[in-house]
Write a protein that holds these residues in place. Sequence first.
Motif, PDB file in Angstrom:
ATOM      1  N   VAL A 163       0.313 -16.505 -10.380  1.00  0.00           N
ATOM      2  CA  VAL A 163      -1.004 -15.883 -10.463  1.00  0.00           C
ATOM      3  C   VAL A 163      -1.444 -15.721 -11.913  1.00  0.00           C
ATOM      4  CG1 VAL A 163      -0.831 -14.630  -8.271  1.00  0.00           C
ATOM      5  CG2 VAL A 163      -0.006 -13.551 -10.364  1.00  0.00           C
ATOM      6  N   LEU A 164      -2.739 -15.607 -12.070  1.00  0.00           N
ATOM      7  CA  LEU A 164      -3.382 -15.266 -13.336  1.00  0.00           C
ATOM      8  C   LEU A 164      -4.215 -14.038 -13.029  1.00  0.00           C
ATOM      9  CD1 LEU A 164      -4.016 -16.106 -16.277  1.00  0.00           C
ATOM     10  CD2 LEU A 164      -5.891 -17.475 -15.365  1.00  0.00           C
ATOM     11  N   MET A 165      -4.006 -12.940 -13.769  1.00  0.00           N
ATOM     12  CA  MET A 165      -4.672 -11.681 -13.446  1.00  0.00           C
ATOM     13  C   MET A 165      -5.414 -11.131 -14.655  1.00  0.00           C
ATOM     14  SD  MET A 165      -1.809  -9.677 -11.149  1.00  0.00           S
ATOM     15  CE  MET A 165      -0.935  -9.109 -12.597  1.00  0.00           C
ATOM     16  N   LEU A 166      -6.598 -10.583 -14.393  1.00  0.00           N
ATOM     17  CA  LEU A 166      -7.344  -9.857 -15.417  1.00  0.00           C
ATOM     18  C   LEU A 166      -6.952  -8.391 -15.286  1.00  0.00           C
ATOM     19  CD1 LEU A 166      -9.475  -9.804 -17.640  1.00  0.00           C
ATOM     20  CD2 LEU A 166     -11.212  -9.514 -15.860  1.00  0.00           C
ATOM     21  N   VAL A 167      -6.298  -7.865 -16.319  1.00  0.00           N
ATOM     22  CA  VAL A 167      -5.775  -6.505 -16.273  1.00  0.00           C
ATOM     23  C   VAL A 167      -6.264  -5.693 -17.460  1.00  0.00           C
ATOM     24  CG1 VAL A 167      -3.688  -7.270 -15.062  1.00  0.00           C
ATOM     25  CG2 VAL A 167      -3.623  -6.994 -17.535  1.00  0.00           C
ATOM     26  N   GLU A 168      -6.298  -4.397 -17.254  1.00  0.00           N
ATOM     27  CA  GLU A 168      -6.521  -3.445 -18.342  1.00  0.00           C
ATOM     28  C   GLU A 168      -5.443  -2.389 -18.178  1.00  0.00           C
ATOM     29  OE1 GLU A 168      -9.729  -0.169 -19.848  1.00  0.00           O
ATOM     30  OE2 GLU A 168     -10.488  -1.913 -18.797  1.00  0.00           O
ATOM     31  N   GLY A 169      -4.494  -2.370 -19.088  1.00  0.00           N
ATOM     32  CA  GLY A 169      -3.326  -1.514 -18.913  1.00  0.00           C
ATOM     33  C   GLY A 169      -2.532  -2.025 -17.723  1.00  0.00           C
ATOM     34  N   ASN A 170      -2.334  -1.159 -16.714  1.00  0.00           N
ATOM     35  CA  ASN A 170      -1.622  -1.607 -15.509  1.00  0.00           C
ATOM     36  C   ASN A 170      -2.577  -1.786 -14.326  1.00  0.00           C
ATOM     37  OD1 ASN A 170      -2.140   1.092 -14.839  1.00  0.00           O
ATOM     38  ND2 ASN A 170      -0.235   1.280 -13.691  1.00  0.00           N
ATOM     39  N   ARG A 171      -3.888  -1.776 -14.588  1.00  0.00           N
ATOM     40  CA  ARG A 171      -4.884  -1.909 -13.524  1.00  0.00           C
ATOM     41  C   ARG A 171      -5.369  -3.355 -13.415  1.00  0.00           C
ATOM     42  NH1 ARG A 171      -5.984   2.355 -16.613  1.00  0.00           N
ATOM     43  NH2 ARG A 171      -7.756   1.357 -17.599  1.00  0.00           N
ATOM     44  N   VAL A 172      -5.381  -3.880 -12.192  1.00  0.00           N
ATOM     45  CA  VAL A 172      -5.768  -5.270 -11.945  1.00  0.00           C
ATOM     46  C   VAL A 172      -7.198  -5.307 -11.395  1.00  0.00           C
ATOM     47  CG1 VAL A 172      -5.249  -7.370 -10.651  1.00  0.00           C
ATOM     48  CG2 VAL A 172      -3.393  -5.893 -11.416  1.00  0.00           C
TER      49      VAL A 172
ATOM     50  N   LYS B 171       0.844  -1.192   0.000  1.00  0.00           N
ATOM     51  CA  LYS B 171       0.000   0.000   0.000  1.00  0.00           C
ATOM     52  C   LYS B 171       0.876   1.237   0.000  1.00  0.00           C
ATOM     53  CE  LYS B 171      -4.172   1.844   0.861  1.00  0.00           C
ATOM     54  NZ  LYS B 171      -5.175   1.919  -0.131  1.00  0.00           N
ATOM     55  N   SER B 172       0.585   2.150  -0.913  1.00  0.00           N
ATOM     56  CA  SER B 172       1.206   3.464  -0.971  1.00  0.00           C
ATOM     57  C   SER B 172       0.032   4.419  -1.162  1.00  0.00           C
ATOM     58  CB  SER B 172       2.204   3.509  -2.124  1.00  0.00           C
ATOM     59  OG  SER B 172       2.898   4.732  -2.145  1.00  0.00           O
ATOM     60  N   THR B 173       0.073   5.262  -2.178  1.00  0.00           N
ATOM     61  CA  THR B 173      -1.111   6.050  -2.520  1.00  0.00           C
ATOM     62  C   THR B 173      -2.227   5.105  -2.938  1.00  0.00           C
ATOM     63  OG1 THR B 173       0.343   7.798  -3.305  1.00  0.00           O
ATOM     64  CG2 THR B 173      -1.968   7.915  -3.962  1.00  0.00           C
ATOM     65  N   TYR B 174      -1.878   4.075  -3.676  1.00  0.00           N
ATOM     66  CA  TYR B 174      -2.780   3.001  -4.095  1.00  0.00           C
ATOM     67  C   TYR B 174      -2.167   1.685  -3.643  1.00  0.00           C
ATOM     68  CZ  TYR B 174      -4.606   6.647  -7.143  1.00  0.00           C
ATOM     69  OH  TYR B 174      -5.143   7.813  -7.622  1.00  0.00           O
ATOM     70  N   THR B 175      -2.847   0.581  -3.927  1.00  0.00           N
ATOM     71  CA  THR B 175      -2.279  -0.734  -3.656  1.00  0.00           C
ATOM     72  C   THR B 175      -1.647  -1.232  -4.948  1.00  0.00           C
ATOM     73  OG1 THR B 175      -3.958  -1.176  -1.985  1.00  0.00           O
ATOM     74  CG2 THR B 175      -2.781  -3.079  -2.866  1.00  0.00           C
ATOM     75  N   TYR B 176      -0.437  -1.753  -4.843  1.00  0.00           N
ATOM     76  CA  TYR B 176       0.312  -2.220  -6.005  1.00  0.00           C
ATOM     77  C   TYR B 176       0.720  -3.675  -5.823  1.00  0.00           C
ATOM     78  CZ  TYR B 176       0.857   2.778  -6.863  1.00  0.00           C
ATOM     79  OH  TYR B 176       0.623   4.106  -7.075  1.00  0.00           O
ATOM     80  N   ILE B 177       1.023  -4.336  -6.951  1.00  0.00           N
ATOM     81  CA  ILE B 177       1.590  -5.678  -6.962  1.00  0.00           C
ATOM     82  C   ILE B 177       2.559  -5.725  -8.141  1.00  0.00           C
ATOM     83  CG2 ILE B 177      -0.240  -6.669  -8.405  1.00  0.00           C
ATOM     84  CD1 ILE B 177       0.063  -9.277  -6.803  1.00  0.00           C
ATOM     85  N   LYS B 178       3.646  -6.469  -7.982  1.00  0.00           N
ATOM     86  CA  LYS B 178       4.597  -6.606  -9.085  1.00  0.00           C
ATOM     87  C   LYS B 178       4.636  -8.063  -9.512  1.00  0.00           C
ATOM     88  CE  LYS B 178       9.168  -5.139 -10.559  1.00  0.00           C
ATOM     89  NZ  LYS B 178      10.435  -4.533 -10.153  1.00  0.00           N
ATOM     90  N   VAL B 179       4.404  -8.283 -10.797  1.00  0.00           N
ATOM     91  CA  VAL B 179       4.458  -9.621 -11.396  1.00  0.00           C
ATOM     92  C   VAL B 179       5.477  -9.550 -12.521  1.00  0.00           C
ATOM     93  CG1 VAL B 179       3.174 -11.396 -12.637  1.00  0.00           C
ATOM     94  CG2 VAL B 179       2.077 -10.151 -10.770  1.00  0.00           C
TER      95      VAL B 179
END
Length: 88
Positions: free
Chosen positions: A71-80, A24-32
């Motif tokens: 993981v398998l993620m549904l993304v649009e651009g960099n948004r999960v 958590k920062s300004t938003y929540t992030y994850i790095k894959v």
Amino acid sequence: MVRPCQADAIGQWVDGKVTHKPWKSTYTYIKVGDTRYTVMENVVVRQVYKKNGAEYKKYIPLKQIRTGNEVLMLVEGNRVYQIEKLQL
């Protein structure tokens, strides 16, 4: 690896190994892999597992996603919008 998505879904499916667990920062992030993604507030997180030859999915909290998970993620651009933790 990028996979095509269902017609009614937004974005695309991306799979890979978590290289930095959600933080958590300004938003929540994850790095894959080498890519940092922004985790949306209404993200759906599920664990995928097999039992007796059938595949099941159960809802889990985001904090159960850790470095090293596949993981398998549904993304649009960099948004999960959806994360599936794979245990097949």
